[in-house]
Motif scaffolding. Structure first.
Motif: not given
Length: 77
Positions: A34-37, A73-77
């Motif tokens: 994936t190119s995104y989070v 507050h959080e990102w995953v990727g």
């Protein structure tokens, strides 16, 4: 390398799919990620995440007033 759409790509090339995956081709494989989070740390009761396929990004906005962005507050990727 032939991708899942049947398009031919040269060895050692890179491209982005319509579904926002970054792919590359070597002599031994095609790999894509994936190119995104994705946003995960936000108030899901008050807010909703919206994916923009043109920019391959998420935005988190208030469910009742989508002109107001919510803190993340959080990102995953």
């Amino acid at each position: 390398c032939h991708d899942s759409e049947g398009v031919l790509h040269e060895f050692d090339s890179h491209w982005r799919t319509d579904d926002c995956y970054d792919c590359s081709c070597t002599r031994s494989e095609i790999s894509c990620c994936t190119s995104y989070v994705k946003p995960v740390g936000y108030d899901e009761e008050k807010c909703v995440s919206i994916f923009n396929k043109e920019t391959c990004t998420y935005k988190v906005v208030n469910k009742d007033d989508q002109s107001k962005e919510c803190p993340i507050h959080e990102w995953v990727g």
